[in-house]
Design a protein around this motif. Structure first.
Motif, PDB file in Angstrom:
ATOM      1  N   LYS A 282       0.581  -0.761   0.035  1.00  0.00           N
ATOM      2  CA  LYS A 282      -0.178  -0.061   0.042  1.00  0.00           C
ATOM      3  C   LYS A 282       1.367   1.314  -0.122  1.00  0.00           C
ATOM      4  CE  LYS A 282      -4.373  -1.209   1.267  1.00  0.00           C
ATOM      5  NZ  LYS A 282      -5.135  -1.495   0.009  1.00  0.00           N
ATOM      6  N   SER A 283       0.245   2.341  -0.985  1.00  0.00           N
ATOM      7  CA  SER A 283       1.652   3.509  -0.821  1.00  0.00           C
ATOM      8  C   SER A 283       1.238   4.315   0.824  1.00  0.00           C
ATOM      9  CB  SER A 283       0.602   4.527  -1.503  1.00  0.00           C
ATOM     10  OG  SER A 283      -0.249   5.258  -0.999  1.00  0.00           O
ATOM     11  N   PRO A 284       2.151   5.304   1.039  1.00  0.00           N
ATOM     12  CA  PRO A 284       1.894   5.461   2.448  1.00  0.00           C
ATOM     13  C   PRO A 284       0.840   6.595   2.065  1.00  0.00           C
ATOM     14  CG  PRO A 284       4.808   6.028   1.017  1.00  0.00           C
ATOM     15  CD  PRO A 284       3.653   5.565   0.906  1.00  0.00           C
ATOM     16  N   ILE A 285       0.825   6.947   1.101  1.00  0.00           N
ATOM     17  CA  ILE A 285      -0.669   8.003   0.833  1.00  0.00           C
ATOM     18  C   ILE A 285      -1.692   7.587   1.743  1.00  0.00           C
ATOM     19  CG2 ILE A 285      -2.314   9.361  -0.028  1.00  0.00           C
ATOM     20  CD1 ILE A 285       0.033   9.860  -1.806  1.00  0.00           C
ATOM     21  N   GLU A 286      -2.649   6.038   1.078  1.00  0.00           N
ATOM     22  CA  GLU A 286      -3.324   5.077   1.665  1.00  0.00           C
ATOM     23  C   GLU A 286      -3.071   4.607   3.092  1.00  0.00           C
ATOM     24  OE1 GLU A 286      -4.485   2.177  -1.133  1.00  0.00           O
ATOM     25  OE2 GLU A 286      -6.232   1.113  -0.215  1.00  0.00           O
ATOM     26  N   LEU A 287      -2.151   4.436   3.468  1.00  0.00           N
ATOM     27  CA  LEU A 287      -2.398   4.276   4.698  1.00  0.00           C
ATOM     28  C   LEU A 287      -1.995   5.391   5.532  1.00  0.00           C
ATOM     29  CD1 LEU A 287       1.515   1.681   4.416  1.00  0.00           C
ATOM     30  CD2 LEU A 287      -1.149   1.224   5.299  1.00  0.00           C
TER      31      LEU A 287
END
Lengths: 469, 469
Positions: free
Chosen positions: B442-447
């Motif tokens: 998962k991208s850091p943005i989504e996390l």
């Protein structure tokens, strides 16, 4: 006069895409029904997702409110700015690319600014169906459909816009790009952020792209109009047809005789389907993947049974595309006939299907008690429990003068909706129009949960302020 | 020794429903596959929603972590506590009421602790279908199905658990009851909190009740097993059948010959469907609302076309319920045969349907390169792009010894999933088992978005800590 914020916007997207003159911005400021005109600091027209992200970062930095806008066809003042003039309109119209079509996966990846009609056509060109269909499809954008979780006439079989979306690309309120353009039918890897942004009306972030679900194109769609004695019979016919036809029943619309009379008086060129008048009519659409013959036989058998059981009074099954179009034209001309008659008081409501007949009886009675002679123009997507329950003045009262009763009539209708376990917004959303109604019909617990989500994802409160919450 | 927290719990639900003895708590602490046993401070067994709310308020007040638990059949360690012993297990099993069935609205309102099988049966008794169907249906609870957005064999036509739920009742992390038990097909009045709690694996609140969608019961379900040369042909057959049969195709499962050999060796009493062996097999289910004859004709016509086109090699269409059960039994015995063979390394993955054949080829090759002779036991819900891609050791290597390679094999498979645009959890969720995998895929943005939502709805971090995030 220099304006550092606007200068930065101009640097990001080009001066010609930062509109500030009154004439340039005017087309972006008035709502679809022409009831409200807001003001704005500028209209920003980014070309792509990266430019959207740049602009949102600028807005976050300068704390400028953002009103995302697609085709501006919404009915609840969700995509126009308020009167303060502090917000920018962020128009997504230049994001027009169909990015990819995967016929084998039955998915299409699109920019948010794509017009719904263009999406439908692109699917058709590949022999596939994108089933979202609604009156504004020639003007509305898929991003707006997603932001409002639009409904329409295909929900019975295919679901709302929410159910037609597998993946999203969103520019967050911080101006970051959340890329979740996944074409997966199953994905259980954490919170369902996709469905949080869908239906949030631009108050949590800006939808810039989506992966849409496509379906096999049915071989034939068969239409019928059935004359009925009452809304209760319309519901009996719905159940009978669903049991008989299962998922081939793809549309089920209700129209009262008031609606048909209204259409006939404003559009006399449209054919009248029956020699006699009946209190209610149901418009059915059945889609067969086998053959036209199969679809006709199935629909005729269901209607035959309904006639025998006394559930239906009379019926016409369209035997040509022209006949089918003529039947649908009656349904589609109801809002046009209403508009021609004058301003009226609209309600987009939903109810448990089992309670619709009682709701209509009770609400008609409450209104007639309060406003003798009032006309109820009731039609809608009965298969989804969704009614457009619109109110026109008694004979002799001018439409515009009757609008003074709008708040009182809303109260009667929405309170009745609440009594019957329904929703005050089925498919149009809340926007600014119904925002002040929410606290009456939502629990404080639910409103607090919504506020917590809003504060978490848009802590500066710059995303479409004054809408929903 | 007095424990003010537990005393308060006893006062809330009765002493007999606050379990603290090792023997009493043991049945709640080990995961379904028997791989992990946690510890807890107590097991709490509330009787109803009000008691759940009281207990959650106590936990919030004393800052005690809560592990909600239904039938404890999850496969990712989502419903068992960690080894610290600080958490309480909140068992929903006593919430067993079917609160209401509205046959006309086609909805059922249930307590979260209802067993899935009981929900299916209650629908059947009213002539309706609740289509969620999965291996653990005799033990799993509907609350757990909702918390994990369970999938199963009916997703192709009816969707995941998410799509089968219209309304929820949730006890929030603050111990308030959010009552949203609405039976509406359309409701656009604010953020989609329902879908946020669904699939959140108990990390945002406790689901205590739900309104479920029911469907007309089809008149007949027809099953066929088709022998195929390759996964690519399985996909061609899927497309061909979908185009031909539309929404009557309700199930489409893939099984490799490795799976069938495994079943045959452990369950020799099960019949072998074909005299010859083929590389792959597809199990098809078609449901007709018209008649058995209609369903058989439709399925046979599709298969006939596939045989003519060389897409299918051979086929058996079940002509009796017993034959149909026998075909499904092969599919259902694959996990049992695997368990009998010994521990193996499981993956619950999904992919865009268009990329599945390439994914299988590439991943088989990567694994065989790293572990010559390794056996891939690949089966799953192909119609949804969902594979159970499980790995058993090469001949001669003990299953338990091969488990040492689990992390390395997960890496190969999950990296390949990512390369092909897929998901590392299709229908089982993340739980504690895949939690550490998420940051890789998962991208850091989504996390960060997920963490923001978690902090907003569970600021004390007491809801199922260590799961998902």
């Amino acid at each position: 006069m220099t304006d550092a914020f606007l200068d930065a916007c101009r640097a990001a997207v080009g001066s010609e895409h930062v509109l500030t003159g009154d004439q340039d911005t005017a087309p972006y400021l008035t709502d679809w029904r022409g009831r409200f005109t807001g003001r704005c600091r500028a209209v920003l027209r980014p070309a792509d997702t990266a430019q959207v992200a740049s602009l949102v970062r600028l807005c976050a930095g300068y704390q400028v409110p953002i009103v995302p806008q697609g085709g501006r066809t919404g009915l609840v003042l969700g995509s126009v700015p308020d009167a303060s003039g502090t917000a920018v309109v962020l128009s997504l119209r230049r994001l027009q690319r169909i990015r990819a079509i995967d016929t084998f996966n039955r998915t299409m990846t699109v920019d948010a600014g794509c017009i719904l009609y263009d999406v439908q056509q692109a699917a058709l060109e590949h022999g596939l169906l994108f089933p979202l269909s609604l009156a504004a499809e020639g003007s509305c954008s898929i991003g707006g459909n997603l932001a409002t979780n639009a409904g329409g006439t295909g929900v019975l079989r295919y679901g709302n816009t929410r159910e037609l979306c597998l993946g999203l690309e969103v520019v967050t309120a911080q101006g970051e790009v959340w890329d979740s353009l996944r074409g997966l039918r199953k994905d259980n890897t954490g919170y369902d952020l996709r469905d949080l942004y869908i239906g949030a009306e631009g108050t949590l972030g800006v939808i810039t792209g989506a992966v849409l679900k496509l379906f096999p194109q049915p071989k034939a769609a068969i239409t019928a109009l059935v004359a009925l004695a009452s809304p209760a019979d319309a519901l009996e016919l719905l159940k009978l047809t669903e049991s008989h036809a299962g998922p081939t029943l793809t549309g089920y619309e209700l129209m009262s005789d008031v609606c048909l009379r209204l259409v006939a008086s404003h559009f006399p060129e449209l054919p009248q389907p029956f020699p006699e008048r009946y209190p209610q009519y149901a418009l059915l659409e059945l889609s067969s993947h086998e053959s036209e013959q199969h679809g006709v036989a199935l629909l005729e058998a269901a209607i035959e049974r309904a006639l025998e059981a006394g559930v239906a009074q009379d019926a016409v099954v369209a035997t040509s595309i022209a006949q089918s179009r003529a039947l649908w034209a009656i349904r589609e001309h109801i809002p046009l006939a209403q508009a021609a008659a004058g301003n009226n008081i609209k309600h987009d409501i939903s109810l448990p299907i089992s309670r619709i007949a009682d709701f209509i009886d009770a609400t008609d009675a409450r209104l007639t008690h309060a406003y003798p002679g009032v006309q109820v123009v009731c039609f809608g997507h009965l298969g989804d429990g969704n009614l457009h329950y619109n109110i026109a003045p008694p004979e002799g009262v001018k439409h515009d003068e009757f609008l003074i009763e709008q708040a009182a009539i809303n109260r009667i209708v929405h309170d009745s909706v609440a009594d019957y376990g329904g929703s005050i917004s089925a498919e149009h959303g809340i926007g600014a129009l119904k925002r002040d109604e929410l606290p009456r019909y939502k629990s404080p617990i639910e409103l607090n949960l919504m506020r917590a989500v809003k504060a978490a994802l848009d802590p500066l409160g710059i995303m479409n302020p004054g809408k929903i919450l």
